[in-house]
Motif scaffolding. Structure first.
Motif, PDB file in Angstrom:
ATOM      1  N   GLU A 304       0.835  -1.206   0.000  1.00  0.00           N
ATOM      2  CA  GLU A 304       0.000   0.000   0.000  1.00  0.00           C
ATOM      3  C   GLU A 304       0.870   1.257   0.000  1.00  0.00           C
ATOM      4  OE1 GLU A 304      -3.820  -1.799   2.533  1.00  0.00           O
ATOM      5  OE2 GLU A 304      -2.514  -0.292   3.449  1.00  0.00           O
ATOM      6  N   LEU A 305       1.818   1.308  -0.913  1.00  0.00           N
ATOM      7  CA  LEU A 305       2.757   2.426  -0.932  1.00  0.00           C
ATOM      8  C   LEU A 305       2.065   3.727  -1.354  1.00  0.00           C
ATOM      9  CD1 LEU A 305       5.899   0.778  -2.584  1.00  0.00           C
ATOM     10  CD2 LEU A 305       5.433   1.137  -0.142  1.00  0.00           C
ATOM     11  N   PRO A 306       2.455   4.853  -0.752  1.00  0.00           N
ATOM     12  CA  PRO A 306       1.888   6.139  -1.138  1.00  0.00           C
ATOM     13  C   PRO A 306       2.573   6.689  -2.379  1.00  0.00           C
ATOM     14  CG  PRO A 306       3.482   6.465   0.606  1.00  0.00           C
ATOM     15  CD  PRO A 306       3.398   4.973   0.373  1.00  0.00           C
ATOM     16  N   LEU A 307       2.109   7.847  -2.832  1.00  0.00           N
ATOM     17  CA  LEU A 307       2.799   8.549  -3.907  1.00  0.00           C
ATOM     18  C   LEU A 307       4.145   9.048  -3.399  1.00  0.00           C
ATOM     19  CD1 LEU A 307      -0.203  10.703  -5.207  1.00  0.00           C
ATOM     20  CD2 LEU A 307       0.690   8.602  -6.240  1.00  0.00           C
ATOM     21  N   SER A 308       5.110   9.151  -4.301  1.00  0.00           N
ATOM     22  CA  SER A 308       6.442   9.648  -3.937  1.00  0.00           C
ATOM     23  C   SER A 308       6.937  10.545  -5.058  1.00  0.00           C
ATOM     24  CB  SER A 308       7.412   8.484  -3.719  1.00  0.00           C
ATOM     25  OG  SER A 308       8.730   8.960  -3.543  1.00  0.00           O
ATOM     26  N   ASP A 382      -0.461  11.161  -0.194  1.00  0.00           N
ATOM     27  CA  ASP A 382      -1.606  10.715  -0.982  1.00  0.00           C
ATOM     28  C   ASP A 382      -2.335  11.946  -1.492  1.00  0.00           C
ATOM     29  OD1 ASP A 382      -1.883   7.647  -0.484  1.00  0.00           O
ATOM     30  OD2 ASP A 382      -1.564   8.488   1.524  1.00  0.00           O
ATOM     31  N   ALA A 383      -3.049  11.784  -2.589  1.00  0.00           N
ATOM     32  CA  ALA A 383      -3.936  12.857  -3.031  1.00  0.00           C
ATOM     33  C   ALA A 383      -4.980  13.085  -1.943  1.00  0.00           C
ATOM     34  CB  ALA A 383      -4.619  12.478  -4.346  1.00  0.00           C
ATOM     35  N   LYS A 389      -6.070  12.300   5.393  1.00  0.00           N
ATOM     36  CA  LYS A 389      -5.175  12.254   6.548  1.00  0.00           C
ATOM     37  C   LYS A 389      -3.715  12.372   6.145  1.00  0.00           C
ATOM     38  CE  LYS A 389      -8.584  11.549   9.418  1.00  0.00           C
ATOM     39  NZ  LYS A 389      -8.983  12.604  10.375  1.00  0.00           N
ATOM     40  N   ASN A 390      -3.390  11.899   4.948  1.00  0.00           N
ATOM     41  CA  ASN A 390      -2.003  11.936   4.483  1.00  0.00           C
ATOM     42  C   ASN A 390      -1.847  12.849   3.263  1.00  0.00           C
ATOM     43  OD1 ASN A 390       0.722  10.878   4.832  1.00  0.00           O
ATOM     44  ND2 ASN A 390       0.432   9.787   2.907  1.00  0.00           N
ATOM     45  N   ASN A 402       6.219  32.171  10.018  1.00  0.00           N
ATOM     46  CA  ASN A 402       4.749  32.144  10.020  1.00  0.00           C
ATOM     47  C   ASN A 402       4.237  31.008   9.145  1.00  0.00           C
ATOM     48  OD1 ASN A 402       4.558  34.447  11.619  1.00  0.00           O
ATOM     49  ND2 ASN A 402       4.413  35.834   9.862  1.00  0.00           N
ATOM     50  N   THR A 403       3.117  30.412   9.560  1.00  0.00           N
ATOM     51  CA  THR A 403       2.417  29.476   8.688  1.00  0.00           C
ATOM     52  C   THR A 403       1.656  30.309   7.662  1.00  0.00           C
ATOM     53  OG1 THR A 403       2.175  27.849  10.461  1.00  0.00           O
ATOM     54  CG2 THR A 403       0.712  27.638   8.572  1.00  0.00           C
ATOM     55  N   VAL A 404       2.027  30.157   6.377  1.00  0.00           N
ATOM     56  CA  VAL A 404       1.491  31.061   5.356  1.00  0.00           C
ATOM     57  C   VAL A 404       0.521  30.388   4.390  1.00  0.00           C
ATOM     58  CG1 VAL A 404       3.469  32.618   5.455  1.00  0.00           C
ATOM     59  CG2 VAL A 404       3.526  30.661   3.902  1.00  0.00           C
ATOM     60  N   GLY A 405       0.526  29.054   4.324  1.00  0.00           N
ATOM     61  CA  GLY A 405      -0.356  28.373   3.377  1.00  0.00           C
ATOM     62  C   GLY A 405      -0.784  27.011   3.862  1.00  0.00           C
ATOM     63  N   ALA A 406      -2.011  26.633   3.524  1.00  0.00           N
ATOM     64  CA  ALA A 406      -2.522  25.283   3.791  1.00  0.00           C
ATOM     65  C   ALA A 406      -2.622  24.552   2.460  1.00  0.00           C
ATOM     66  CB  ALA A 406      -3.879  25.347   4.470  1.00  0.00           C
ATOM     67  N   LEU A 407      -2.002  23.376   2.380  1.00  0.00           N
ATOM     68  CA  LEU A 407      -1.916  22.639   1.137  1.00  0.00           C
ATOM     69  C   LEU A 407      -2.787  21.395   1.131  1.00  0.00           C
ATOM     70  CD1 LEU A 407       1.967  22.644   0.566  1.00  0.00           C
ATOM     71  CD2 LEU A 407       0.289  24.240  -0.384  1.00  0.00           C
ATOM     72  N   LEU A 408      -3.415  21.116  -0.007  1.00  0.00           N
ATOM     73  CA  LEU A 408      -4.156  19.881  -0.231  1.00  0.00           C
ATOM     74  C   LEU A 408      -3.597  19.274  -1.523  1.00  0.00           C
ATOM     75  CD1 LEU A 408      -7.793  21.193   0.421  1.00  0.00           C
ATOM     76  CD2 LEU A 408      -6.217  20.208   2.066  1.00  0.00           C
ATOM     77  N   PHE A 409      -2.923  18.130  -1.393  1.00  0.00           N
ATOM     78  CA  PHE A 409      -2.203  17.577  -2.531  1.00  0.00           C
ATOM     79  C   PHE A 409      -3.142  16.998  -3.592  1.00  0.00           C
ATOM     80  CE2 PHE A 409       1.069  16.880   0.898  1.00  0.00           C
ATOM     81  CZ  PHE A 409       1.916  17.894   0.466  1.00  0.00           C
ATOM     82  N   LEU A 410      -2.707  17.149  -4.833  1.00  0.00           N
ATOM     83  CA  LEU A 410      -3.391  16.536  -5.977  1.00  0.00           C
ATOM     84  C   LEU A 410      -2.591  15.330  -6.428  1.00  0.00           C
ATOM     85  CD1 LEU A 410      -4.152  19.865  -7.871  1.00  0.00           C
ATOM     86  CD2 LEU A 410      -5.787  18.491  -6.574  1.00  0.00           C
ATOM     87  N   ALA A 411      -3.228  14.430  -7.136  1.00  0.00           N
ATOM     88  CA  ALA A 411      -2.539  13.221  -7.595  1.00  0.00           C
ATOM     89  C   ALA A 411      -1.494  13.578  -8.640  1.00  0.00           C
ATOM     90  CB  ALA A 411      -3.558  12.249  -8.188  1.00  0.00           C
TER      91      ALA A 411
END
Length: 411
Positions: A304-308, A382-383, A389-390, A402-411
């Motif tokens: 069950e490997l994630p994206l790398s 993961d996307a 969660k990941n 400062n925390t400047v951005g919140a990221l949500l990864f795409l595939a």
């Protein structure tokens, strides 16, 4: 049944505070001493308690500060536990709504029955959908002020149905309510015999939310435990939270970034050995091999490997007054793993009012955009749409910290 996390959204004066107050009040989730205070504060003639005060007091307290945070309210019934994310709905607080929405399984969008679908309604729906929420309840509030009209309800429902092809919700439920009067909140209203659906609370109790236990197994090392006492000199454990999936003794696992394979020898929870750990549990993993593992390394099942990748594409919600800069280097923190990243490009920006993408040269405070990044080390992720969660991270400015951005990864 799993805990349901949900966020409420609506225009100013659509009744969001009253709705949250009604849910807490009718589920007996308010302490007796707090009720006494609220009764004294209620000034409305003939009203025992002003339900909006339950959250408005906390909101006023928050808004006196520089930062408007997300507040969380907790309540439960015999069927389920709930966590409500209470975030400001104003456009200038988009970053705060995104914070609450990113941790939610469901969004309740309030619509004033007298006003119907507004630009703000569309904005809240698009943000919730963009963040990855799959379940939505359209609560058509103040139905009492339009004489419990079925045609009004059907008209608003039809208007939202025309919008849903632009959204990623897989289930949308429409409920006519009066948060003030209590219609269809906990008990079915006698004034809407034409409505055949369930009450809001019953819908919340029984709606199915996919469990993170069914996702790929993800675990990131928070602490490497090596006791100093001589009796346990061979003890080496890796502490952290099971982000998703499950881990069992004997599982074949891979350590990332090293790529070394081994097996799970032992699992501890609260200093006791267990055979299986599930998503959400804080545990200590022991491995069959003595491997050099550090904070931030991932332990995943070999099948069950994630994206790398070093090349990343992501949605970003910008949180800082200084705009995102193309070519600038930031620190990306993916839970306990940190890498340096350079902003390669701004691919597009989302206009949450117009529901369309546009080209952009910069992303400013409260903007939502899609960006490309290059990291100096591979990231294992993961996307967000596949495994939230990941699939998320934050950007940190190297100079200001400062925390400047919140990221949500795409595939």
């Amino acid at each position: 049944m799993n805990t349901l996390k949900f966020i409420t959204a609506g225009n100013v004066d659509d009744g969001k505070s009253t709705l949250i107050g009604r849910l807490l009040y009718d589920s007996d989730s308010i302490h007796t001493d707090q009720l006494g205070i609220l009764q004294k504060q209620t000034k409305q003639e003939g009203v025992d308690i002003d339900l909006s005060l339950i959250t408005d007091g906390l909101r006023a307290e928050r808004e006196q500060g520089i930062t408007i945070d997300v507040a969380y309210k907790y309540f439960s019934t015999k069927k389920r536990k709930f966590i409500i994310a209470d975030a400001p709905g104003h456009e200038q607080y988009t970053r705060n709504m995104i914070t609450g929405a990113s941790n939610s399984n469901l969004i309740i969008i309030l619509v004033d029955a007298r006003k119907g679908i507004t630009t703000q309604t569309k904005r809240h729906a698009s943000i919730g959908s963009l963040i990855g929420i799959k379940k939505a309840i359209i609560a058509i509030n103040k139905i009492d002020l339009v004489n419990y009209s079925e045609p009004v309800f059907n008209s608003i429902k039809g208007d939202f149905e025309n919008l849903k092809e632009n959204l990623n919700f897989d289930e949308i439920i429409y409920i006519p309510i009066s948060a003030l009067e209590g219609d269809n909140i906990v008990d079915k209203s006698i004034y809407t015999p034409w409505f055949e659906g369930d009450t809001l609370l019953k819908t919340l109790e029984y709606i199915e939310i996919p469990s993170s236990e069914n996702l790929a197994s993800r675990f990131q090392v928070q602490w490497v435990i090596r006791p100093k006492d001589t009796e346990n000199h061979d003890y080496r454990g890796y502490a952290g939270q099971v982000l998703s999936g499950t881990y069992q003794v004997g599982d074949q696992i891979t350590i990332l970034p090293s790529g070394i394979e081994t097996t799970v020898l032992k699992i501890e929870k609260h200093q006791e050995a267990i055979q299986k750990a599930i998503a959400g549990e804080n545990i200590v993993l022991h491995l069959a091999e003595n491997i050099d593992i550090s904070r931030g390394d991932s332990i995943v099942k070999t099948n069950e490997l994630p994206l790398s990748s070093n090349d990343l594409k992501s949605w970003v919600s910008w949180l800082d007054h200084t705009a995102l800069q193309i070519g600038k280097t930031y620190v990306l923190q993916h839970r306990f793993r940190k890498v340096r990243v350079k902003i390669q490009s701004i691919d597009k920006k989302w206009d949450s009012n117009e529901w369309q993408f546009s080209e952009a040269n910069e992303i400013q405070l409260n903007d939502i955009g899609q960006i490309s990044l290059k990291s100096n080390q591979p990231l294992f992720f993961d996307a967000f749409s596949e495994n939230s969660k990941n699939g998320n991270a934050i950007l940190i400015d190297e100079t200001t910290h400062n925390t400047v951005g919140a990221l949500l990864f795409l595939a």
